[in-house]
Design an enzyme around this catalytic site. Structure first.
Site, short mmCIF file in Angstrom:
data_model
loop_
_atom_site.label_atom_id
_atom_site.label_comp_id
_atom_site.label_asym_id
_atom_site.label_seq_id
_atom_site.Cartn_x
_atom_site.Cartn_y
_atom_site.Cartn_z
N HIS A 124 -10.42 74.79 58.98
CA HIS A 124 -11.35 73.88 58.46
C HIS A 124 -12.14 74.32 57.32
CE1 HIS A 124 -15.89 72.42 58.62
NE2 HIS A 124 -15.39 71.24 59.01
N HIS A 176 -11.71 67.22 69.33
CA HIS A 176 -12.13 67.59 67.86
C HIS A 176 -11.66 69.04 67.59
CE1 HIS A 176 -15.65 68.91 65.07
NE2 HIS A 176 -15.10 67.93 64.40
O1 G3P Z 1 -13.00 63.86 61.18
C1 G3P Z 1 -14.21 64.12 61.92
C2 G3P Z 1 -14.85 65.41 61.95
O2 G3P Z 1 -13.95 66.50 61.95
C3 G3P Z 1 -15.50 65.55 60.39
O3 G3P Z 1 -16.30 66.72 60.32
O4 G3P Z 1 -16.64 69.01 59.36
O5 G3P Z 1 -15.61 68.80 61.65
O6 G3P Z 1 -14.12 68.19 59.85
P1 G3P Z 1 -15.62 68.29 60.47
MG MG Z 2 -12.53 67.45 60.83
#
Ligand code: G3P
Ligand code: MG
Length: 247
Positions: free
Chosen positions: A53, A11
Site C-alpha cells: 500500500h 480490503h
Molecule cells: O480501493 C479501495 C481502497 O483500498 C482505497 O484506499 O488507501 O486503502 O488503497 P486505500
Molecule cells: Mg486499496
C-alpha cells in the site's frame, strides 16, 4: 462483459484478520467464503508489480526505504507480518484464481511512476487472467493509470476510484469506459448516488467497518463495500449470490 459483483470485499486481502496485502489475507478471505478481495499493486525497484500500500516499507514490513528503490531479492526476503512475504502480483492472481475470487486490482503507482506501473500491470494482467472464470476489476486513484489500462487491456473491467467524488465523475467514467464508481463512504453524497443509479453504475465504498454503516449504505443504494472486518460479514457473504452486471 458480464461479471458478478459481490456486496462485501476484503480490503487489502483479508482486512484486519491477516497482514495486509498478503497471500495469507487473500486465502483467508477465500476460505471464509468471501467472493472478492481488493489489493494494492506497486512496482518494486526491479519493476516487478508487488502487493503493497505505502510507497515506503516501514509500516507494513520490517524493511526500510522506498518500495520503488528496493530490488526484488531484498523485497521478497522481508517480513510483511506473521512471517508473510510481500507477494508479487502474479502470485496474488494465482491465489485469487484458486479460490475463484473476484480481484479488485488497485493500481497504486508511486508518485511519478503512473505510466510505468499501469503499463506493467495491464500487460501482465491480460496473460495472468486469461481463461479465468471471474475477471478482475482494475481500479486506481490515478486516472492516467486507468487510461493506460483501458488502452492496453480493454477487456478487463475498470472502476474509477475517488476519495471525494468530483462533479464531473460521470464524464470520467464514460471517458475511461469504466463500469463502477469507487469512493470513500464518508464523503458519498445522495446526489452522486442518485446520478449513479440513474446511469446504472454501481457504487462501491471504502472502508466500512461496522454493520450499521454497511446497512445504511446498502439502504441508500450502495452496491458493495470494502471492509477490514470480514468477521462481521461472513454469515451474509456465504449466503449471497452476487449481482450480475453488464458492462
Ligand atoms: O480501493 C479501495 C481502497 O483500498 C482505497 O484506499 O488507501 O486503502 O488503497 P486505500
Ligand atoms: Mg486499496
Amino acid at each position: 462483459m458480464n461479471f458478478p459483483l459481490p456486496r462485501w470485499i476484503g480490503h487489502r486481502g483479508g482486512g484486519a484478520l491477516a497482514p495486509e496485502n498478503t497471500l495469507a489475507g487473500i486465502r483467508l478471505a477465500g476460505r471464509m467464503g468471501f467472493s472478492a478481495v481488493e489489493f494494492d499493486v506497486m512496482l518494486s525497484g526491479d519493476g516487478t508489480p508487488v502487493l503493497i500500500h505505502d510507497e515506503t516499507l516501514e509500516r507494513t514490513t520490517n524493511g526500510q526505504g522506498l518500495v520503488g528503490e528496493t530490488p526484488d531479492a531484498q523485497l521478497f526476503a522481508l517480513d510483511a507480518g506473521d512471517g508473510e512475504r510481500v507477494p508479487c502480483y502474479a502470485d496474488a492472481v494465482a491465489a485469487c484464481r484458486e479460490y475463484g475470487l473476484l480481484a479488485n486490482v488497485e493500481i497504486k503507482p508511486a508518485a511519478g511512476l503512473e505510466r510505468q506501473t499501469a503499463e506493467t500491470v495491464a500487460r501482465l494482467s491480460t496473460g495472468l487472467w486469461q481463461g479465468a472464470t471471474v475477471q478482475p476489476l482494475i481500479s486506481s486513484f490515478s486516472l492516467e493509470a486507468l487510461e493506460i489500462a483501458r488502452d492496453l487491456a480493454p477487456q478487463i473491467p475498470r472502476g474509477v476510484l475517488f476519495e471525494r467524488v468530483p462533479a464531473d465523475w460521470l464524464a470520467v467514467v464514460r471517458r475511461l469506459r469504466a463500469v463502477t464508481l469507487h469512493c470513500a463512504a464518508r464523503h458519498l453524497s445522495d446526489d452522486v448516488l442518485a446520478e449513479a443509479q440513474a446511469n446504472g453504475i454501481p457504487v462501491l465504498c471504502y472502508t466500512v467497518n461496522t454493520k450499521k454503516a454497511a446497512e445504511s449504505l446498502f439502504e441508500r443504494g450502495v452496491s458493495a463495500i470494502f471492509t477490514d472486518r470480514l468477521d462481521l460479514f461472513v454469515a451474509e457473504t456465504s449466503a449471497y449470490k452476487g449481482l450480475h452486471l453488464r458492462g
